[in-house]
Enzyme design. Structure first.
Site, mmCIF file in Angstrom:
data_model
loop_
_atom_site.group_PDB
_atom_site.id
_atom_site.type_symbol
_atom_site.label_atom_id
_atom_site.label_comp_id
_atom_site.label_asym_id
_atom_site.label_seq_id
_atom_site.Cartn_x
_atom_site.Cartn_y
_atom_site.Cartn_z
ATOM 1 N N GLU A 68 -1.097 -3.656 -1.270
ATOM 2 C CA GLU A 68 0.344 -3.519 -1.099
ATOM 3 C C GLU A 68 1.129 -4.795 -1.450
ATOM 4 O OE1 GLU A 68 0.856 -1.994 2.880
ATOM 5 O OE2 GLU A 68 0.214 0.020 2.286
ATOM 6 N N GLU A 103 -4.008 5.569 -0.402
ATOM 7 C CA GLU A 103 -3.778 5.676 1.036
ATOM 8 C C GLU A 103 -2.808 6.826 1.282
ATOM 9 O OE1 GLU A 103 -2.453 2.306 3.279
ATOM 10 O OE2 GLU A 103 -3.787 0.879 2.253
#
Length: 436
Positions: free
Chosen positions: A212, A340
């Protein structure tokens, strides 16, 4: 007594020696008969293995290396990977970093703990034995397990940092050089159990540069773009056998303002990330996307989708997933992997049926994309735990076999995707026990 036990003593001695060797090196016994895995490759918008399209039904267990270090917790690693294989799952995403703190792999800049490195060796060897491939992430944008902030702190302690901002991780030459050294150490590691260098091991599905990444100090995206390109080309200069991903969340940035309405909020376009631009880099093989249409306030305090209605959240989720698959088909012409996805069990009024609807929405879109040979390459749930691991959990974690309806959905998706891979209505024999 001596005469009567004269033969027994050496036999017991020999048995004790064998037992000691078995306990000390016991896990080596596994790696003489592991499944043969081929490298995953990319052909246009498809992942390929041995000339056939490969679709991912996978999961996240970030904690595998940490739990593989000490003997008392190692059974959790095997239990989780065995359970994944029983569910027909094909890929697990996990951390190949722990910078500072307990069970740190990197104790300080350039100083590696061999004890922990052997834990990562064990994870890869066990995954190989279970027929599970791994996505290995190399650093965190978040503070958990060190992350970019730990690199900045180490540089400050050495008087070498150009700034105290965590975002200087992306721009500081000293820090960039040390991160490259770390990546090289990982890529060129020779597994102490299998004898295979990581860069030569097909058990590894792909490398992920960062979990991320965000660089809010430069909302133009130029700083992060330059860093991604530099690090991606560096990885490929060492390892051109494995696929490579950025690890970003999927937020649309300044180069595609026409897509801002697909972001979960106005804030998402000012994080210094740019989904299309970041993934257009030639050294990046596939795009990653995360999906959390709940209020993802646990870490970032971002409000993904404030609307409380479960139906509207599912509608947004479907649009988010379909939008990125369309990007993979047209603009990127690369596979798109949803690395995810999760739904919070801590939201008000949560019911397990909501999780099943959430999983089904993503699974159905991926399945339809796969049937049409489009770029939706798979999805990976966040996150799965073995039993007795509450301290590693979060609002999204589940022990899947404790939830029969969710467990059945996961297996159903494994079977559907494997049937497509075989290009016929039946799955291959190694999954017949779960797909009959």
């Amino acid at each position: 007594m001596v005469a009567g036990n004269g033969l027994l003593v050496p036999i017991l001695g020999f048995a004790s020696s064998v037992a000691f060797i078995y306990m000390t090196l016991g896990d080596l016994r596994l790696y003489f008969a592991e499944p043969q895995l081929g490298f995953v490759e990319k052909n246009g918008t498809q992942f390929m293995v041995d000339g056939k399209a490969f679709y991912v039904n996978g999961w996240n267990s970030y904690w595998l290396m940490d739990q593989a270090v000490e003997e008392f917790s190692r059974p959790r690693v095997r239990a989780m990977l065995q359970a994944g294989a029983r569910m027909g799952l094909t890929v697990c995403r996990t951390w190949a970093f722990n910078d500072g703190g307990y069970n740190a792999l990197q104790l300080s800049l350039g100083t590696i703990d061999e004890r922990v490195f052997k834990g990562l060796d064990r994870v890869i060897a066990e995954a190989r034995h279970q027929g599970i491939r791994l996505i290995l992430c190399l650093v965190n944008n978040l503070h958990a397990y060190g992350g970019k902030g730990q690199y900045v702190q180490w540089a400050l302690e050495q008087g070498a940092a150009s700034s105290s901002s965590n975002d200087s991780f992306f721009s500081d030459p000293f820090i960039r050089s040390h991160f490259k050294n770390y990546m090289k150490t990982i890529l060129t590691r020779r597994n102490s159990l299998t004898g295979i260098k990581y860069k030569d091991d097909p058990t590894i599905f792909a490398w992920e540069i960062m979990n991320e990444p965000r660089c809010k100090s430069d909302p133009s995206g130029d700083t992060l773009q330059g860093w991604i390109k530099e690090m991606a080309e560096f990885v490929k200069s060492i390892d051109n056998k494995h696929l490579l991903s950025v690890g970003n969340e999927g937020f649309y940035g300044p180069t595609t303002p026409e897509k801002f309405d697909r972001n979960p909020g106005d804030w998402a376009s000012s994080l210094g990330v740019d989904f299309i631009r970041n993934n257009m880099i030639s050294a990046i093989d596939f795009a990653s996307v995360h999906a959390y249409p709940d209020n993802w306030q646990v870490v970032y305090f971002d409000n993904w989708f404030p609307e409380p209605s479960p139906e509207k959240k599912l509608n947004y989720l479907a649009k988010w997933v379909k939008s990125h698959i369309e990007d993979g088909d047209t603009m990127l012409q690369k596979p798109v992997l949803f690395t995810e996805f999760g739904i919070s069990t801590q939201q008000e009024g949560f019911e397990p049926t909501q999780r099943d609807a959430f999983y089904s929405t993503i699974y159905d879109i991926i399945y339809k994309s796969a049937k049409r040979r489009r770029s939706g390459a798979g999805a990976m749930a966040w996150q799965f735990l073995a039993g007795g691991m509450n301290e590693y959990g979060d609002a999204f974690a589940i022990v899947p076999w404790e939830w029969p309806s969710t467990y059945s959905l996961i297996i159903k998706q494994s079977c559907r995707l494997r049937a497509i891979r075989q290009d016929k209505g039946l799955v291959d024999s190694d999954s017949s026990s779960i797909c009959s």
